[in-house]
Write an enzyme that holds these catalytic residues in place. Structure first.
Site, PDB file in Angstrom:
ATOM      1  CB  CYS A  46      -7.552  -8.025 -12.900  1.00 19.56           C
ATOM      2  SG  CYS A  46      -8.735  -6.691 -13.134  1.00 19.56           S
ATOM      3  CG  ASP A 138      -0.382   9.908   8.810  1.00 18.81           C
ATOM      4  OD1 ASP A 138      -0.572   9.096   7.876  1.00 18.81           O
ATOM      5  OD2 ASP A 138      -0.103  11.111   8.619  1.00 18.81           O
TER       6      ASP A 138
END
Length: 221
Positions: A46, A138
């Site tokens: 990570c 959107d």
């Protein structure tokens, strides 16, 4: 487990982050967005991923894409971990250029279908997988990639798919295998030859195949 499918509207969730509490749709505004989850703070893979993301954050900005990460630890842990991340990215004196969502109760991870059932913490609780969600202006999910916790992502590939998504959202084309910006693109099958000729002034070429069908049509944008 709940999750998101392509074309679904991303929930307008509220969350605590390293830049304060946000409502996700307000955070995105009219921009594209990329949300990438991480199994845990202070873990090796990570940390390399976030360091890479930080190093190339200007590439996402150039494309009008807002970046945000998620991990199942607290904001305090995220802030501390961010210092490690920026040191690994060789920018130790710079703040992490994007926020990290705190999902310490795993509520958002469950809602979005991000948990990896095979990777558990010391208490036997599942960790988040390495999810990538690319969201359009959107607020709908345009791309989803799910990696296991053991496999780090390729951020160059994420930039490549964003380039494809943004191009194909504007033009009646698709991008072929291994496409990268500047390569030829493919004319979508729903366009007639006459429509393609009028839309693509650089011309359309057709690759011959044994079936004789004229479906492999290329053009240069």
């Amino acid at each position: 487990m709940p999750g998101l499918l392509l074309g679904d509207e991303i929930p307008n969730f509220e969350a605590d982050t390293t830049i304060g509490r946000i409502k996700f749709h307000d955070f995105l505004g009219n921009s594209w967005g990329i949300l990438f989850s991480h199994p845990r703070d202070f873990t090796p893979v990570c940390t390399t991923e976030l360091a890479r993301a930080a190093k190339i954050s200007n590439e996402f900005k150039k494309r009008g894409v807002k970046m945000i990460a998620l991990s199942i630890d607290s904001v305090a842990d995220h802030n501390s971990w961010s210092k490690d991340v920026m040191a690994v990215s060789k920018k130790a004196d710079t703040d992490l250029p994007f926020p990290i969502i705190a999902d310490d109760k795993r509520e958002l991870s469950v809602q979005l279908g991000m948990l990896d059932p095979d990777e558990k913490d010391k208490d036997g609780m599942p960790l988040t997988a390495r999810c990538v969600f690319v969201i359009g202006p959107d607020k709908k999910l345009k791309l989803s990639i799910l990696y296991p916790a053991t496999t780090g992502r390729n951020f160059d590939e994420l930039l490549r798919v964003i380039d494809s998504l943004q191009l194909t959202a504007q033009k009646k084309v698709a991008t072929p295998v291994d496409w990268k910006p500047g390569d030829k693109v493919m004319v979508i099958p729903s366009l007639s030859d006459a429509e393609a000729a009028s839309l693509f002034p650089n011309g359309v070429t057709t690759e011959e195949v044994p079936s004789g069908k004229k479906y492999l049509r290329y053009t240069q944008i």
